[in-house]
Design an enzyme around this catalytic site. Structure first.
Site, PDB file in Angstrom:
ATOM      1  N   LYS A 135       2.028  -3.438   7.307  1.00  0.00           N
ATOM      2  CA  LYS A 135       2.472  -3.547   5.936  1.00  0.00           C
ATOM      3  C   LYS A 135       3.999  -3.300   5.417  1.00  0.00           C
ATOM      4  CE  LYS A 135       0.144  -4.534   2.962  1.00  0.00           C
ATOM      5  NZ  LYS A 135      -0.181  -6.136   2.557  1.00  0.00           N
ATOM      6  N   THR A 184       0.886  -1.105  -0.103  1.00  0.00           N
ATOM      7  CA  THR A 184      -0.020  -0.092  -0.056  1.00  0.00           C
ATOM      8  C   THR A 184       0.921   1.213  -0.189  1.00  0.00           C
ATOM      9  OG1 THR A 184      -1.505   1.238   1.449  1.00  0.00           O
ATOM     10  CG2 THR A 184      -0.094  -0.179   2.596  1.00  0.00           C
ATOM     11  N   ASP A 185       0.276   2.292  -0.449  1.00  0.00           N
ATOM     12  CA  ASP A 185       1.173   3.707  -0.295  1.00  0.00           C
ATOM     13  C   ASP A 185       1.067   4.007   1.162  1.00  0.00           C
ATOM     14  OD1 ASP A 185      -1.824   4.272   0.055  1.00  0.00           O
ATOM     15  OD2 ASP A 185      -1.658   5.814  -1.617  1.00  0.00           O
ATOM     16  N   TYR A 204      -1.901  -0.401  11.000  1.00  0.00           N
ATOM     17  CA  TYR A 204      -2.059  -0.962   9.839  1.00  0.00           C
ATOM     18  C   TYR A 204      -0.776  -0.749   8.795  1.00  0.00           C
ATOM     19  CZ  TYR A 204      -3.440  -1.260   4.884  1.00  0.00           C
ATOM     20  OH  TYR A 204      -3.219  -1.640   3.537  1.00  0.00           O
TER      21      TYR A 204
END
Length: 370
Positions: free
Chosen positions: A179, A149-150, A175
């Site tokens: 990641k 994810t960015d 979160y």
């Protein structure tokens, strides 16, 4: 020879898609089997709250499709699948991904996103590298593609340049931190053990099969039930939006052309303030009810949309802790190396999304009731 022709000449791929019953995973599986009907795909999904096997039911008659209900933390199961199905590619979507949930309950994010990714890496290394080496053989030709994810890059100020692959990681939520850790593990398994990996970092996805707690489907389904539409803070947070099938195309290009060990940003070149997204979806819902008289009968609890007043449901609420102000993806590397560009404009993609939710209450209705 095109990349597709090259792949066909090399023979079919055999993929393990983790989290393939989730939003992005399910769309990827549908896309892949449409593009490569000779390939085989094994989906491994734990069917937690965001996994819905109904998203894949149309594939059950496809001889190239297999569904396995299981956990990526079960390393022995993953090893068994890799061996018994002769799998040569892992596309790893499985993740806990909702920021609010990570704030209230971070443990599940650590378990799935970090420990689960490590479980997959261990299994892949054992089956594709260690077991052949024990028999004096070369490693199995393979690819481990990790979908990230960015959000691992942190947040941007309004005038900051978009995130590139060289942007330093600065995650701000449990979160995004989980990641980021998984990204580093994937990198480490390549540099330490020679596992052939690629990673992609994507911007916010939208489209069919999106779990209703996420922003765009939440707006749609709340309007259909005359429920308030919550907007965090001032609603001026900026996100780069990517239609989910364009994300699948981006991953396809990474698998075809991506350099081993590299990261690729996949974005939509499409920045919007959250409040502008909310207003646009309200407008599209009002237009849909105005142009289709049957919708009012089908959705009797959508009185605001039926009267063209969906915006009256907007409610500003207290901002969430650590809410990143802006994300934006610089996808030049993917464009220049892979030939990537989104096919859908935001105008076309968002209209397709609204139409899909209006046409598929049987998919999202039980998720809301649950």
């Amino acid at each position: 020879m095109t990349q597709t022709e090259k792949q066909a000449a090399e023979g079919p791929r055999k993929l393990l898609v983790t989290g393939g019953a989730g939003f992005i995973g399910a769309n990827f599986v549908h896309y892949w089997l449409q593009q490569y009907p000779g390939d085989s795909v094994v989906v491994l999904d734990a069917l937690t709250y965001a996994g819905n096997k109904v998203s894949l039911e149309s594939l059950e008659s496809n001889p190239g499709f297999t569904f396995v209900h299981g956990d990526i933390c079960d390393t022995a199961l993953v090893e068994e699948l890799l061996i018994n199905h002769g799998l040569d590619t892992i596309v790893h979507f499985a993740a806990e991904s909702h920021v609010d949930r990570s704030i209230s309950g971070p443990d599940a994010f650590i378990e799935t996103n970090i420990i689960g990714t490590h479980s997959l890496l261990k299994a892949a290394k054992k089956v594709w590298i260690d077991l052949p080496a024990a028999d004096g053989l070369e490693p199995v030709k393979h690819r481990f593609h990790h979908v990230s994810t960015d959000e691992v890059y942190g947040t941007l100020e309004p005038q900051d340049p978009a995130f590139s692959e060289s942007t330093a990681y600065a995650p701000n939520s449990p979160y995004s931190a989980s990641k980021a850790a998984s990204d580093h593990l994937v990198r480490a398994y390549h540099h330490t053990y020679g596992l052939e990996v690629t990673t992609s970092n994507c911007s916010n996805n939208y489209g069919p099969y999106h779990f209703p707690e996420k922003l765009i489907p939440l707006i749609i389904t709340n309007i259909l039930h005359d429920k308030p539409i919550p907007v965090y803070g001032d609603g001026k947070q900026v996100r780069d939006w990517l239609y989910v099938e364009d994300h699948a195309r981006g991953i396809e290009l990474v698998l075809q052309k991506g350099r081993i060990g590299e990261n690729y940003n996949i974005g939509g070149h499409n920045e919007w303030h959250n409040i502008d997204i909310v207003n646009l979806v309200c407008q599209l819902m009002d237009e849909a009810f105005s142009s289709n008289g049957e919708l009012a009968a089908e959705y009797p609890t959508a009185s605001f949309a039926a009267s063209g007043k969906s915006r009256d449901l907007i409610r500003y609420v207290t901002d969430r802790p650590g809410h990143d102000r802006r994300y934006a993806i610089d996808a030049r590397k993917s464009r220049e190396e892979l030939g990537y560009s989104p096919h859908e404009s935001f105008e076309s993609g968002i209209r397709k999304t609204v139409e899909w939710y209006l046409s598929n209450p049987g998919w999202w209705g039980p998720l809301i009731q649950g």
